[in-house]
Motif scaffolding. Structure first.
Motif, short mmCIF file in Angstrom:
data_model
loop_
_atom_site.label_atom_id
_atom_site.label_comp_id
_atom_site.label_asym_id
_atom_site.label_seq_id
_atom_site.Cartn_x
_atom_site.Cartn_y
_atom_site.Cartn_z
N LEU A 1 6.42 -47.41 -46.18
CA LEU A 1 5.46 -47.54 -45.09
C LEU A 1 4.50 -48.35 -44.70
CD1 LEU A 1 5.56 -43.41 -44.69
CD2 LEU A 1 6.84 -45.03 -43.04
N GLN A 2 3.71 -48.58 -45.97
CA GLN A 2 2.57 -49.42 -45.76
C GLN A 2 2.83 -50.75 -46.45
OE1 GLN A 2 -1.12 -47.22 -46.88
NE2 GLN A 2 -0.60 -45.65 -45.92
N ARG A 3 3.68 -50.97 -47.30
CA ARG A 3 3.89 -52.39 -47.73
C ARG A 3 5.19 -52.95 -47.14
NH1 ARG A 3 1.04 -52.27 -53.56
NH2 ARG A 3 -0.65 -50.97 -53.20
N LEU B 1 10.89 -43.48 -38.32
CA LEU B 1 11.94 -42.88 -37.79
C LEU B 1 13.27 -43.44 -38.50
CD1 LEU B 1 11.88 -42.12 -34.13
CD2 LEU B 1 12.44 -40.43 -35.93
N ALA B 2 13.16 -44.74 -38.78
CA ALA B 2 14.05 -45.37 -39.34
C ALA B 2 14.44 -44.85 -40.89
CB ALA B 2 13.99 -46.82 -39.38
N ILE B 3 13.24 -44.81 -41.48
CA ILE B 3 13.25 -44.07 -42.84
C ILE B 3 14.09 -42.83 -42.88
CG2 ILE B 3 11.90 -43.16 -44.97
CD1 ILE B 3 9.94 -45.58 -44.26
N PHE C 1 16.00 -41.10 -40.71
CA PHE C 1 16.99 -41.22 -40.21
C PHE C 1 18.30 -41.66 -41.33
CE2 PHE C 1 20.93 -43.17 -37.99
CZ PHE C 1 21.43 -42.18 -37.34
N TYR C 2 17.86 -43.15 -41.65
CA TYR C 2 19.07 -43.57 -42.65
C TYR C 2 18.92 -43.01 -44.13
CZ TYR C 2 19.79 -47.17 -39.13
OH TYR C 2 19.98 -47.88 -37.99
N PHE C 3 17.76 -42.54 -44.30
CA PHE C 3 17.79 -41.88 -45.83
C PHE C 3 18.49 -40.55 -45.83
CE2 PHE C 3 14.34 -38.79 -45.87
CZ PHE C 3 14.45 -38.05 -46.97
N ASN C 4 18.53 -39.78 -44.82
CA ASN C 4 19.38 -38.69 -44.46
C ASN C 4 20.87 -38.85 -44.39
OD1 ASN C 4 17.79 -36.02 -44.47
ND2 ASN C 4 16.58 -37.03 -42.88
N ILE C 5 21.33 -39.93 -43.84
CA ILE C 5 22.62 -40.26 -43.94
C ILE C 5 23.10 -40.63 -45.16
CG2 ILE C 5 24.05 -41.98 -43.12
CD1 ILE C 5 22.84 -42.41 -40.78
#
Length: 290
Positions: free
Chosen positions: A170-172, A178-180, A182-186
């Protein structure tokens, strides 16, 4: 501080998530529950995706989220198996020990420097989590030789690694929250589906394997996790957010989980547990000071 409020919101829904998760897992096969939770999380976020609110990512960024999905799936396998077999008033405090690992990694790797008041709050929280662990040990006997307690600790350690990795993403790496989510749940759903197929193949000749029973509460687990994670990712996304403090605040969900274990699952009450709950509340007070 907005990120403290967001972290408290995450803790609230994470507590309800713990209670629903315990209900979904008791006497049930673990991997299919994991899969349906991830599938529900993805389904809840799909409308946001179709509205075009989730930005596209580069291949390298997708690979970073695939790593996160693998870490979280491994953490879930260990912790969900423990939750299905141990009292919630025991597993929730062990899960709440995550800040110990996260603080060490955040200070050593990410260069974080919490303020004096935040260190006091962390100290109160850590002592409180330790007291809960002592109280729970009296209920279960051989604390550190119980395979499911060890499983809970190892899953918690992996969860802490994921928390530090979140700050990097998120910070680096500057990925969108939201992208994190959504996609990591997929990716988690895909990894878990493959794991289920592999497990079914390996256990095809074991008639005594635990069967999966679909329960509607599993869908509630997914929805509550989406809400808790949304608050969490927004908190960590704040420029001045400290992952060490966010993690401690988030793990104050033990207050709700503890109450749920006593009320809904009729687990044992002890004075030491109540003292620890007061300690966590004092710790939260110090987090709100500058």
């Amino acid at each position: 501080m907005l990120w403290v409020t967001l972290a408290l919101g995450s803790a609230l829904f994470l507590g309800f998530y713990d209670i629903a998760k315990k209900k979904a897992l008791t006497g049930n096969a673990v991997l299919p529950v994991l899969f349906f939770v991830s599938l529900t999380c993805t389904a809840v976020l799909l409308p946001v995706y179709f509205l075009g609110k989730i930005p596209s990512l580069a291949l390298s960024e997708h690979l970073m989220l695939l790593v996160k999905a693998a870490i979280v799936t491994a953490s879930w396998i260990f912790t969900f198996n423990a939750v299905s077999r141990l009292p919630l008033s025991l597993t929730a405090p062990i899960r709440a020990s995550a800040p110990i690992f996260t603080i060490a990694m955040a200070v050593a790797i990410m260069g974080e420097r919490p303020s004096s008041f935040e260190w006091i709050g962390i100290g109160f929280a850590m002592v409180s989590y330790f007291l809960i662990s002592i109280a729970s040990r009296k209920e279960t006997g051989h604390f550190f030789t119980n395979i499911w307690i060890l499983s809970m600790f190892f899953g918690t350690f992996l969860g802490s690694c994921s928390g530090v990795y979140d700050k990097f993403l998120l910070q680096r790496a500057k990925l969108d929250p939201l992208a994190i989510q959504f996609y990591f749940n997929i990716y988690m759903a895909c990894i878990q589906a493959f794991s289920i197929l592999l497990l079914c193949f390996l256990q095809r000749n074991k008639p005594d394997r635990k069967r999966f029973e679909f329960r509607w509460i599993i869908l509630a687990v997914g929805v509550l996790l989406v809400i808790a994670d949304r608050f969490y990712f927004l908190a960590v996304h704040e420029p001045d957010a400290l992952i060490s403090v966010v993690t401690v605040i988030r793990r104050s969900n033990v207050l709700i989980s503890f109450a749920g274990g006593l009320i809904f699952f009729k687990e044992k009450r002890t004075k030491l547990k109540y003292v620890a709950m007061v300690g966590i509340l004092i710790g939260l007070f110090f987090f709100g000071l500058k």
